[in-house]
Design a protein around this motif. Structure first.
Motif, PDB file in Angstrom:
ATOM      1  N   LYS A   1       0.801  -1.214   0.000  1.00 45.23           N
ATOM      2  CA  LYS A   1       0.000   0.000   0.000  1.00 45.23           C
ATOM      3  C   LYS A   1       0.841   1.275   0.000  1.00 45.23           C
ATOM      4  O   LYS A   1       0.301   2.382  -0.011  1.00 45.23           O
ATOM      5  CB  LYS A   1      -0.946  -0.013   1.209  1.00 45.23           C
ATOM      6  CG  LYS A   1      -2.036  -1.080   1.104  1.00 45.23           C
ATOM      7  CD  LYS A   1      -3.057  -0.977   2.217  1.00 45.23           C
ATOM      8  CE  LYS A   1      -4.179  -2.001   2.041  1.00 45.23           C
ATOM      9  NZ  LYS A   1      -5.176  -1.925   3.126  1.00 45.23           N
TER      10      LYS A   1
ATOM     11  N   ARG B   1      -2.494   2.207  -6.511  1.00 38.94           N
ATOM     12  CA  ARG B   1      -3.112   0.995  -7.022  1.00 38.94           C
ATOM     13  C   ARG B   1      -2.711   0.699  -8.469  1.00 38.94           C
ATOM     14  O   ARG B   1      -2.739  -0.446  -8.912  1.00 38.94           O
ATOM     15  CB  ARG B   1      -4.642   1.106  -6.932  1.00 38.94           C
ATOM     16  CG  ARG B   1      -5.160   1.015  -5.494  1.00 38.94           C
ATOM     17  CD  ARG B   1      -6.663   1.199  -5.456  1.00 38.94           C
ATOM     18  NE  ARG B   1      -7.188   1.037  -4.108  1.00 38.94           N
ATOM     19  CZ  ARG B   1      -7.556  -0.120  -3.569  1.00 38.94           C
ATOM     20  NH1 ARG B   1      -7.466  -1.232  -4.280  1.00 38.94           N
ATOM     21  NH2 ARG B   1      -8.027  -0.187  -2.334  1.00 38.94           N
TER      22      ARG B   1
ATOM     23  N   TYR C   1      -5.749  -5.304  -4.679  1.00 37.34           N
ATOM     24  CA  TYR C   1      -5.312  -3.904  -4.576  1.00 37.34           C
ATOM     25  C   TYR C   1      -4.837  -3.405  -5.945  1.00 37.34           C
ATOM     26  O   TYR C   1      -5.137  -2.288  -6.357  1.00 37.34           O
ATOM     27  CB  TYR C   1      -4.188  -3.800  -3.541  1.00 37.34           C
ATOM     28  CG  TYR C   1      -3.701  -2.381  -3.296  1.00 37.34           C
ATOM     29  CD1 TYR C   1      -4.413  -1.525  -2.447  1.00 37.34           C
ATOM     30  CD2 TYR C   1      -2.538  -1.904  -3.906  1.00 37.34           C
ATOM     31  CE1 TYR C   1      -3.962  -0.235  -2.217  1.00 37.34           C
ATOM     32  CE2 TYR C   1      -2.093  -0.615  -3.683  1.00 37.34           C
ATOM     33  CZ  TYR C   1      -2.811   0.218  -2.840  1.00 37.34           C
ATOM     34  OH  TYR C   1      -2.370   1.507  -2.620  1.00 37.34           O
TER      35      TYR C   1
END
Length: 805
Positions: free
Chosen positions: A277, A281, A309
């Motif tokens: 993260k 994305r 993700y």
């Protein structure tokens, strides 16, 4: 020039190649001759393995090196023009090309799979009408439905280091079909390729072409074991050089374009562990998921969140064993495979090693064992009174004598065959692997004294053992020879020279079974690794008979993904796989052992005096354990295991060629050289040395065939030679010729008919003392033709039906 007298190679050079080149084909870059597509299947009987000879495609035409377009099969002019069309169609199927030609030098039969409705699929064209590269490429693009946007990606070359290494035909199909899918906008793709067929090399070539064409700029290669990532980075992916990095320390560095990572380095149960993260994305536009049958196949697994993700990225799953159960499905996520290359296909093509199975049945496994009432084990535990069977042994019930007998059987097999053959022994758990190591050490004192690493336990908890893994898989390193393991070596271990796989583990999962068998399927001709043996103590090889073993995966999961419940941990084999797939550097060994004991759903016993009810592993000794049966089975042509002697196998091979004894004898007698028939039967799977070992070394191939296939009484070579002498056969020749023929007859009696047909026989003793071969032929027989006629007459006399003289 009489065209009918020309050889096939003359037809190619004088007629076919000039026709093709005059149509505009570049002989340097677009035309390849004698293209070998298969390596030749290995036939195994006894301790002997032999490759069958395979034919090469005469000519393959390419748009570019990664784009085969057409196959041309040539025949001598004495054959009709279309003689080679069926052979060429087989090559075209392997190469996935639509244009097929057959020629005898007079013209071509053109088989066109792109023909429109109303057009003939096959037609005759003249030598002057051979189609140009542009014509076939345009027809090909229409046939494939390529768009202008796809073409720069489709036509991007694969990586070529100049060494001559190129993708095999099935790898090229896998690469091209995946590139086609991705370039057409398909964002999920599944590649199913048997273990040992080069999935990682195939993935590299896919990435290379997509990266070089700039269709994909940032790529992530995901695996779940360090060894898989490191092998990939150091071997197949090396050409990416400084553009590539391995993600470590939970940091994604945007300075690199090719990223290799463990799932575990990118995610974890806590939010701070979710390194993926750190980037947007859309950071990655291509993700390759290695061994996608494991954690990523599960809908609610922690690893799946990485894929979700980066959902905008194209994602390609690689596996040898797609997982399809009621709860977990690769196909549900990736879609049906864009390409499948099975173990059976790999064996038939000669790219993968066939197997011989030695199934060993122990009395205690089949009959079970029950303790006496109140019996105490070696650890002071009272044993619950019930019948313990094969599934219990070495999981909840350890019987020392059973372990000893298994180790003794392994040792006896290696001593009988090759004590230095690389061997993997799959055990139920780490404790079992350690006990098996100890037994094998004690049973092989001479080998262990030479090198203490002769037997090593290679498991996730043992740093010394894990450190020897690279040496075990390195063909140049002799030690370790025997590796005992439980889960660590089921996948990702490229042990090319592993010749013995021992199964003393309860295996219910088809996925795991395929992975374990894959440890032996690699071939390495340099080290004479052409086949391998499976020594099975747990009936695991019964899974070979399961229709799911080598079939195309059927999708089982049909429910809405939101309704899926992950029941992985209720399946012991898969739970074990998940536990042991954690990065071994971060693995808490004691915790793992506790989980392995407490999660066993099959057997075991609870100590009812303990409030928390724990699983117990009992250990006993002093129990008599015996082998009941040991049988050998071989991989057959239809992919099944068969139990048969080599004589039975040979009989089947010969009767496919010759319907009767008369048919065989007629062909043998009419053959100019018997060696041609011997070689042809060899190509069909008859291993002469194995047959001689099984029947007699004193018999000629003719008598071996007559005896084994047609139940005829056999004459030895010496008996046949003596029968010829009784007939006064030599009297029609000069004294010098008789001397030569008598010595040839002795050569036949000692070695066989191959020797007297050899071009070099006159160069060895005793002929060397008679003069040079040309002098012997001229002086004794009057010339080469007369000498050849004399050999034919000699063979006719040898195989005369009049055996008594």
């Amino acid at each position: 020039m009489d065209k009918k007298q020309l050889s096939e190679s003359d037809i190619i050079s004088k007629f076919i190649m000039p026709s093709v080149e005059s149509s505009g084909w570049d002989s340097m870059n677009q035309i390849r001759q004698e293209v070998s597509l298969r390596d030749g299947k290995v036939i195994v009987r006894g301790q002997i393995g032999m490759r069958q000879t395979v034919k090469s495609a005469d000519i393959v035409l390419y748009h570019k090196p990664n784009m085969p377009l057409a196959v041309i099969e040539a025949k001598a002019n004495k054959h009709e023009m279309g003689k080679g069309i069926q052979q060429a169609l087989d090559y075209a199927r392997l190469l996935d090309v639509p244009f097929v030609f057959s020629s005898n030098g007079d013209g071509f039969i053109f088989h066109d799979k792109t023909a429109l409705k109303g057009e003939p699929i096959e037609r005759e064209i003249t030598l002057d009408e051979f189609p140009s590269p542009q014509t076939l490429w345009q027809k090909y693009c229409v046939y494939k439905g390529y768009t202008q946007q796809q073409l720069p990606i489709i036509t991007q070359n694969y990586y070529d280091d100049g060494s001559g290494k190129a993708p095999r035909y099935y790898q090229l199909q896998a690469i091209n079909k995946t590139i086609e899918a991705i370039s057409s906008g398909q964002n999920r793709a599944l590649l199913v390729m048997a273990t040992g067929t080069g999935k990682t090399y195939t993935a590299f070539q896919i990435i290379w072409r997509l990266w070089k064409s700039r269709a994909k700029k940032r790529i992530l290669f995901l695996a779940d074991r360090n060894i898989l990532v490191d092998q990939t980075k150091n071997n197949d992916f090396q050409p990416f050089g400084t553009a590539m990095t391995k993600i470590t320390g939970r940091t994604v560095d945007p300075a690199y374009e090719i990223h290799l990572a463990l799932y575990q380095a990118l995610t974890g149960p806590e939010e701070y562990q979710k390194a993926f993260k750190q980037v947007d994305r859309d950071f990655f536009d291509l993700i390759i998921i290695d061994e996608c049958h494991r954690g990523s196949a599960s809908e609610d697994s922690a690893w799946r969140e990485i894929l979700e993700y980066f959902s905008s990225a194209s994602q390609i799953g690689l596996t040898a064993t797609p997982k399809e159960t009621d709860e977990v499905s690769n196909i549900d996520y990736f879609g049906k495979p864009v390409y499948t290359y099975s173990l059976k296909e790999g064996i038939e093509d000669g790219f993968l090693a066939p197997y011989k199975v030695v199934r060993v049945d122990l009395d205690i496994d089949l009959q079970g064992w029950r303790p006496t009432k109140g019996m105490i084990d070696k650890n002071g535990e009272e044993i619950v009174d019930r019948i313990y069977n094969q599934k219990d042994f070495d999981r909840t019930m350890v019987i020392d004598e059973r372990t000893h007998l298994v180790a003794k059987t392994i040792t006896a097999y290696l001593k009988r065959t090759d004590p230095m053959a690389k061997t993997i022994v799959f055990c139920n758990d780490i404790d079992h692997a350690e006990r098996m190591r100890r037994e094998l050490v004690n049973l092989n004192p001479e080998q262990v004294q030479k090198n203490e690493k002769y037997v090593m336990k290679i498991t996730g908890d043992d740093e010394l053992g894990k450190a020897q893994l690279d040496n075990f898989i390195n063909p140049k390193k002799a030690y370790p020879v025997i590796a005992t393991t439980s889960e660590l070596m089921t996948t990702g271990v490229d042990a090319k020279t592993c010749k013995l796989v021992v199964l003393d583990q309860n295996i219910q999962s088809m996925t795991k079974f395929k992975q374990i068998i894959g440890r032996g399927t690699r071939i390495d001709d340099r080290y004479n690794k052409l086949w391998f043996t499976i020594l099975d103590f747990k009936k695991a090889t019964e899974l070979f008979a399961d229709e799911r073993f080598d079939g195309i995966p059927e999708q089982v999961l049909v429910v809405d993904p939101e309704d899926v419940i992950d029941t992985e941990n209720t399946d012991f084999d898969d739970a074990l796989d998940e536990i042991q797939s954690v990065d071994s550097d971060e693995q808490d060994t004691q915790k793992t052992d506790d989980i392995l004991i407490s999660s066993d759903p099959i057997g075991g016993s609870t100590d009812e005096t303990n409030e928390e009810s724990r699983w117990v592993k009992y250990r006993v000794s002093g129990i008599q354990v015996n082998k009941i049966a040991e049988r050998v089975q071989y991989y057959d042509t239809d992919g099944k295991l068969v139990t048969e002697s080599f004589k039975d196998y040979t009989k089947g091979c010969i009767k496919k060629q010759y319907a009767s004894l008369d048919d065989f004898v007629k062909n043998w007698q009419s053959a100019d050289r018997k060696q041609a028939i011997i070689k042809e039967l060899e190509n069909q799977g008859v291993i002469w040395k194995a047959l001689e070992d099984d029947v007699s070394k004193e018999l000629d191939p003719f008598d071996l065939i007559c005896h084994v296939a047609f139940d005829q009484p056999a004459l030895t070579r010496r008996e046949r030679a003596d029968n010829v002498k009784k007939r006064n056969y030599f009297s029609k020749y000069s004294e010098q010729a008789q001397h030569v023929l008598n010595n040839l007859l002795e050569k036949y009696a000692d070695v066989g008919v191959q020797e007297i047909e050899s071009n070099n026989v006159l160069k060895v003793t005793p002929f060397r003392e008679m003069g040079r071969p040309l002098e012997i032929v001229k002086q004794a027989f009057g010339g080469k033709q007369q000498y050849d006629d004399a050999i034919s007459d000699l063979e006719q006399a040898l195989y005369s039906q009049d055996k008594t003289g």
